[in-house]
Design a protein around this motif. Structure first.
Motif, short mmCIF file in Angstrom:
data_model
loop_
_atom_site.label_atom_id
_atom_site.label_comp_id
_atom_site.label_asym_id
_atom_site.label_seq_id
_atom_site.Cartn_x
_atom_site.Cartn_y
_atom_site.Cartn_z
N ARG A 1 24.83 5.45 30.46
CA ARG A 1 26.00 6.08 31.24
C ARG A 1 26.78 6.58 29.99
O ARG A 1 26.88 6.07 29.02
CB ARG A 1 26.64 5.11 31.91
CG ARG A 1 26.16 4.35 33.19
CD ARG A 1 26.20 5.38 34.16
NE ARG A 1 25.25 4.63 35.45
CZ ARG A 1 23.74 4.99 35.48
NH1 ARG A 1 23.18 5.40 34.70
NH2 ARG A 1 23.56 4.38 36.78
N ILE A 2 27.74 7.66 30.24
CA ILE A 2 28.74 8.08 29.52
C ILE A 2 29.63 6.81 29.03
O ILE A 2 29.66 5.73 29.91
CB ILE A 2 29.31 9.20 29.91
CG1 ILE A 2 30.11 9.98 28.74
CG2 ILE A 2 30.48 8.76 31.01
CD1 ILE A 2 29.98 11.31 28.91
N ASP A 3 30.01 6.87 27.77
CA ASP A 3 31.19 5.65 27.27
C ASP A 3 30.58 4.25 27.13
O ASP A 3 31.18 3.26 26.93
CB ASP A 3 32.28 5.59 28.26
CG ASP A 3 33.21 6.65 28.41
OD1 ASP A 3 33.00 7.59 27.06
OD2 ASP A 3 34.08 7.02 29.22
N SER B 1 28.82 10.19 23.84
CA SER B 1 29.55 11.19 24.20
C SER B 1 28.49 11.98 25.00
O SER B 1 28.92 12.84 25.88
CB SER B 1 30.30 12.03 23.22
OG SER B 1 29.45 12.09 22.11
N SER B 2 27.37 12.27 24.41
CA SER B 2 26.21 13.02 24.93
C SER B 2 24.79 12.65 24.68
O SER B 2 24.84 11.98 23.81
CB SER B 2 26.48 14.50 24.67
OG SER B 2 26.31 14.53 23.21
N ASN C 1 27.06 10.78 34.12
CA ASN C 1 28.72 10.93 33.82
C ASN C 1 29.59 9.97 34.36
O ASN C 1 30.61 10.23 34.19
CB ASN C 1 29.03 12.42 34.28
CG ASN C 1 28.27 13.49 33.25
OD1 ASN C 1 28.10 13.12 31.97
ND2 ASN C 1 27.95 14.35 33.96
N THR C 2 29.16 9.03 35.17
CA THR C 2 30.20 7.96 35.77
C THR C 2 30.09 6.90 34.85
O THR C 2 29.48 6.35 34.57
CB THR C 2 29.53 7.68 37.04
OG1 THR C 2 29.56 8.75 37.95
CG2 THR C 2 30.43 6.62 37.63
#
Length: 169
Positions: free
Chosen positions: A50-52, A105-106, A118-119
């Motif tokens: 997941r992002i972050d 970040s990506s 992106n969640t």
């Protein structure tokens, strides 16, 4: 007419060419092991990203990367290379994770990311299942109070015991 020296040269040339091509003719008989290298990853592992996410969380899910950027620790490379020994086919997969600070970040590479990538973890929910009824079914409260299994008990009759004593027949 061919003399003895020419025929010997011709036979040795034919024998040499057959011996050189013999390795490729019997190549299927020779055992060659499969050679896996790098980080083997299942798609289920990549779908957990997941992002972050932090670097620790990423390393917990995927393991240590094959390569970290030596100048900045913000890019991790997961590379998997597999060469089959049987047919010499090659599978090559890469996953490149870019961090900003300590968070993902990506992600780029040969793996498909989940639709929830992106969640952030804090906003995502875990999959739920139907809550089971936690009240136990006791035999008294069961709709049918009969036993589930009928036991066959031997019937006892009043017969004298036989003994091995010759006087008591």
């Amino acid at each position: 007419m061919i003399n003895k020296k020419q025929s010997l040269t011709l036979v040795s040339a034919v024998a040499l060419s057959l011996s050189m091509s013999g390795c490729s003719v019997f190549d299927w008989l020779i055992y060659k092991p499969d050679i896996p290298q790098g980080n083997y990853m299942e798609t289920q592992q990549v779908e957990k990203l997941r992002i972050d996410m932090t670097k620790e969380q990423t390393e917990y899910i995927l393991g240590r990367p094959v390569l970290r950027d030596s100048f900045s620790d913000d890019t991790w490379y997961y590379v998997y290379h597999f060469k089959s020994g049987r047919d010499a086919s090659i599978i090559h997969k890469e996953l490149i994770i870019h961090f900003t600070g300590d968070k993902i970040s990506s992600v780029t590479g040969d793996y498909d990311l989940s639709s929830d990538f992106n969640t952030p973890l804090e906003l995502s929910t875990l999959p739920t299942i139907n809550e089971p009824d936690l009240t136990p079914l006791l035999p008294e409260t069961r709709p049918d109070s009969k036993p589930l299994v009928e036991e066959k008990r031997p019937t006892l009759t009043n017969q004298p015991e036989k003994s091995n004593d010759p006087d008591n027949r």
